[in-house]
Design an enzyme around this catalytic site. Structure first.
Site, short mmCIF file in Angstrom:
data_model
loop_
_atom_site.label_atom_id
_atom_site.label_comp_id
_atom_site.label_asym_id
_atom_site.label_seq_id
_atom_site.Cartn_x
_atom_site.Cartn_y
_atom_site.Cartn_z
CD GLU A 73 -4.98 3.69 -2.46
OE1 GLU A 73 -5.85 4.45 -1.98
OE2 GLU A 73 -3.83 4.06 -2.73
CG ASP A 92 -1.70 1.28 1.41
OD1 ASP A 92 -1.74 2.08 0.46
OD2 ASP A 92 -2.29 1.47 2.49
CE LYS A 145 -1.56 7.11 -3.49
NZ LYS A 145 -2.08 6.17 -2.47
CG ASP A 181 -9.31 4.07 0.99
OD1 ASP A 181 -8.75 4.62 1.96
OD2 ASP A 181 -8.68 3.43 0.11
#
Length: 618
Positions: free
Chosen positions: A181, A13, A76, A207
Site C-alpha cells: 500500500e 485498494d 481484512k 499510511d
C-alpha cells in the site's frame, strides 16, 4: 522484463473499512478512480446476509444496526490469520457477528442467510468485496474485467498475501500482482506531484487506514522509486480508535444507568456507528454529541465528547504511530531533516492530533495533503496494473525497488550468524562474501542459510542448507558465498571454492519457509532484549576460537623438527602443559566463562613466545 497481460487491468485498494478501484485512462494519461452506484469513490468493506438477500457496501452498512449478527466487517483483520491468534481472540470480544474455530485453526464466520446457518472464511467475504469492485469497474468501462492488481499493507506476511490472492481467485480475478500500500501511494504521489523531478527526493509515506498502519521511506528520482525501509502494524487504525470510544461510552452508560450493554449486539452496533461518525466530526469540530434513542432496555442515551477527550482515549495508539516513524528512519539510516516530503495516506491520517504529532516530530515541517488519502493507494495500484497490461501505450515506465525485511546470512564456526545482506536492503540485490574453512581436511562445508537479527545463528529462522564439496586441505581454505535476491523476492545462495573447482547453490522462494510478520517483529524485539546475552555469547566464541587457532599454530611449530630440537627441555614441558590445558578447556562440554579461554590463551602465548625468543637468540 515483466510479463504483460492481455486486456485491461484494474487496481484495487482492498481496505479494512473502505475499498476503492481505479483504472488507467489512456485518453487522459491518468488514473480514474471509479464511482460506485451511490456516486461515492469508496465503498464500505461490509457484507450483510438477510432472510432474503446478500448486501454489499453501503447497503450492508446502512442496515448493520438492525442486523448486527449477520453483518460482517473487518474481514481484512481475519484474512491469513489463525483462530488461536491473540489478535483474533481480542477482536472477537468487539465484533457482533460470531466467529468460530474452523478446520486447520482457520477463523470461520457464522451467519444466518435465508433462514439457514452458513459458514464463511475471511477470503470469501473479501472476495465479495472484490467482486463488487470488479462490477463497479465493468460498469464504468462497459466491458468485462479479468486482471487486477490488489494492494496489501507492507507488513502483511506471506500467509496474508496468499490469502488475499485466494480472495481474488474466488472473485474471478486474475491477480497479476500484489503491491504494498505505501509503495502504491508513493507511485500516486510521485506521478501526480514529482513526475519530472530530476533531483532525488526522500519521501515518507504515513499510511494510517481503518485497520492497518504502514510507514515507508522511499527515494524518488524521475521514474525510479526505491523503498529504503518500512515499519508499521497490521492491527492499528481507525477501527481501534472507534473501539476506544465505544468502551468509553459503554462504561458511561453503565455508570449512569446501572445497565451493561456490552452483551447487546444491536446496541453495540448502533453505538459503534455513532462513534465512527463522531470521530469523523471531531476531525473538523472541537466537540460532538452522540444521541441514540432506546438503545437498551427502553433507555435513551445522549452524551457529548470533545476532541481533547478523544485524543486522551487514543494517545497511546497515536504515539505508537510516531514510534514506528522513528524506527523506520533508523532502519533507513536517515535523519528527520533528510525527509523532503511527508505524505499522508489513509482516512485516519486526517485526525488532527495525528497530524500535529507528526508535524511536531518533523519540527514543524509542512505535511503533504495534496493527494486524496482515500484514493492514493488505488491510484498507485491502477498505475501498476497499467504497466503490466498490454493494452496501454502512454503509461510512464517506472522502476520499483522493495526491501528485504530481515537480515540474511549463514552460520559460521561457533554458531555465529554472519550477515551477508542486512535487513531493509533494497532488492534486487547481490553480494559475495569471503570465508575460510575452520577445520583441517574437510571434504565438505555445510552452508546453512538463516534469516533474522540474533547473533546466535540457530536462534534465527533456517531458510535452507546445502553442502559444498571442497578439496582436502588444511584449515583456512578460501571460500566465496554469494547471495542474490531478485525483484520477486526469490533468494539464491551459492558457494564455491576460490578456484571455482567446486560449487553448489540453493534457491529459496518467499513462500518457502519464510517468517510471518509477527515472527519478524518478535525476532527484532528479541534481538533487542537479548542483545547483551548475544554479545556475551559472541565474545566467548571468539575467545574460544582464538585459543583454538593459537593451539593449531603452536602444534604446527612443535612438529617442525628443526625448531623442536632447539627448544629447551623445560620450555617444551611448559608449552606441552599449556597446550594440554587449552585443549582440555576446548574439549570440555561445560559452559566455561569467557575469561577462562582468555586467561588460558594469555598463558600459552606467554610460555610459547618466551621459548621462541630463546630459540631465536641462540
Amino acid at each position: 522484463m515483466a510479463k504483460k497481460y492481455e486486456g485491461v487491468a484494474i487496481g484495487i485498494d482492498l481496505g479494512t473499512t473502505y475499498s476503492c478501484v481505479g483504472v488507467w485512462q489512456e485518453q487522459n494519461d491518468r488514473v480514474e478512480i471509479i464511482h460506485n452506484d451511490q456516486g461515492n469513490k469508496t465503498t464500505p468493506s461490509c457484507v450483510a446476509f438477510t432472510h432474503s438477500q446478500r448486501l454489499i457496501g453501503n447497503a450492508a452498512k446502512n442496515q448493520a444496526s438492525s442486523n448486527p449478527t449477520n453483518t460482517v466487517f473487518d474481514a481484512k483483520r481475519l484474512i491469513g490469520r489463525k483462530y488461536s491468534d491473540s489478535i483474533v481472540q481480542n477482536d472477537l470480544l468487539l465484533w457482533p457477528f460470531k466467529v468460530i474455530q474452523g478446520a486447520n485453526d482457520k477463523p470461520t464466520i457464522l451467519v444466518n442467510y435465508k433462514g439457514e446457518e452458513k459458514q464463511f472464511v475471511a477470503e470469501e467475504i473479501s472476495a465479495v468485496i472484490l467482486m463488487q469492485m470488479r462490477e463497479i469497474a465493468e460498469a464504468f468501462l462497459e466491458s468485462p474485467v479479468k486482471n487486477a492488481v490488489i494492494t496489501v499493507p507492507a507488513y502483511f506476511n506471506d500467509s496474508q498475501r496468499r490469502a488475499t490472492k485466494d480472495a481474488g481467485d474466488i472473485a474471478g480475478l486474475n491477480v497479476i500482482r500484489i503491491i504494498n500500500e505505501p509503495t502504491a501511494a508513493a507511485l500516486a504521489y510521485g506521478l501526480q506531484k514529482r513526475a519530472n523531478c530530476v533531483d532525488q527526493r526522500n519521501v515518507l509515506i504515513f499510511d494510517l487506514g481503518g485497520g492497518t498502519f504502514d510507514v515507508s521511506i522511499l527515494t524518488i528520482k524521475n521514474k525510479d522509486f526505491e523503498v529504503k525501509a518500512t515499519a508499521g502494524d497490521t492491527h492499528l487504525g481507525g477501527e481501534d480508535f472507534d473501539n476506544r470510544m465505544v468502551n468509553h461510552f459503554v462504561k458511561e452508560f453503565k455508570r449512569k444507568n446501572k445497565e451493561d450493554i456490552s452483551g447487546n449486539p444491536k446496541a453495540l452496533r448502533r453505538l459503534r456507528t455513532a462513534c465512527e461518525r463522531a470521530k469523523r466530526t471531531l476531525s473538523y469540530d472541537l466537540e460532538t454529541t452522540i444521541d441514540l434513542d432506546v438503545i437498551h432496555q427502553g433507555i435513551d442515551f445522549a452524551s457529548s465528547i470533545t476532541r481533547a477527550k478523544f485524543e486522551e482515549l487514543n494517545m497511546d495508539l497515536f504515539e505508537k504511530c510516531i514510534h514506528s516513524v522513528n524506527s523506520c528512519l533508523a532502519d533507513a539510516k536517515m535523519e528527520k531533516s533528510s525527509i523532503d516530503d511527508v505524505v499522508l495516506v489513509g482516512g485516519s491520517s486526517r485526525i488532527p492530533k495525528v497530524k500535529q504529532l507528526l508535524q511536531d516530530f518533523f519540527k514543524g515541517k509542512e505535511l503533504c495533503k495534496s493527494i486524496n488519502p482515500d484514493e492514493a493507494v488505488a491510484y498507485g495500484a491502477a498505475v501498476q496494473a497499467a504497466l503490466l497490461s498490454e493494452g496501454f501505450k502512454n503509461v510512464p515506465i517506472l522502476v520499483l525497488r522493495d526491501v528485504t525485511p530481515l537480515s540474511l546470512g549463514i552460520s559460521t564456526y561457533g554458531n555465529i550468524m554472519s550477515v551477508v545482506i542486512p535487513r531493509n536492503t533494497s532488492v534486487p540485490f547481490k553480494k559475495t562474501q569471503g570465508y575460510l574453512t575452520a577445520l583441517d581436511n574437510q571434504s565438505s562445508v555445510p552452508i546453512k542459510v538463516y534469516e533474522g537479527e540474533r547473533v546466535i545463528a540457530t536462534e534465527n529462522n533456517l531458510l535452507g542448507l546445502f553442502d559444498l564439496k571442497v578439496p582436502l586441505a588444511p584449515r583456512g581454505l578460501p571460500l566465496k558465498v554469494c547471495f542474490t535476491i531478485d525483484a520477486d523476492g526469490i533468494l539464491n545462495v551459492s558457494a564455491e571454492t576460490e578456484t571455482s573447482c567446486y560449487r553448489n547453490d540453493i534457491t529459496i522462494t518467499n513462500e518457502n519457509g519464510r517468517l510471518s510478520r509477527e515472527q519478524i517483529e518478535r525476532m527484532i524485539q528479541e534481538a533487542e532484549n537479548f542483545k547483551v546475552e548475544d554479545m556475551k555469547f559472541k565474545e566467548k566464541v571468539e575467545a574460544r576460537n582464538a585459543l583454538e587457532y593459537y593451539l593449531y599454530t603452536v602444534r604446527k611449530v612443535m612438529k617442525d623438527d628443526c625448531v623442536s630440537s632447539k627448544l629447551n627441555p623445560v620450555d617444551k614441558v611448559k608449552i606441552n602443559s599449556a597446550m594440554i590445558k587449552g585443549e582440555s578447556l576446548i574439549d570440555d562440554n561445560k559452559q566455561e566463562d569467557t575469561f577462562m579461554f582468555v586467561d588460558c590463551l594469555k598463558e600459552l602465548v606467554s610460555v610459547f613466545e618466551s621459548a621462541m625468543n630463546k630459540v631465536n637468540k641462540s
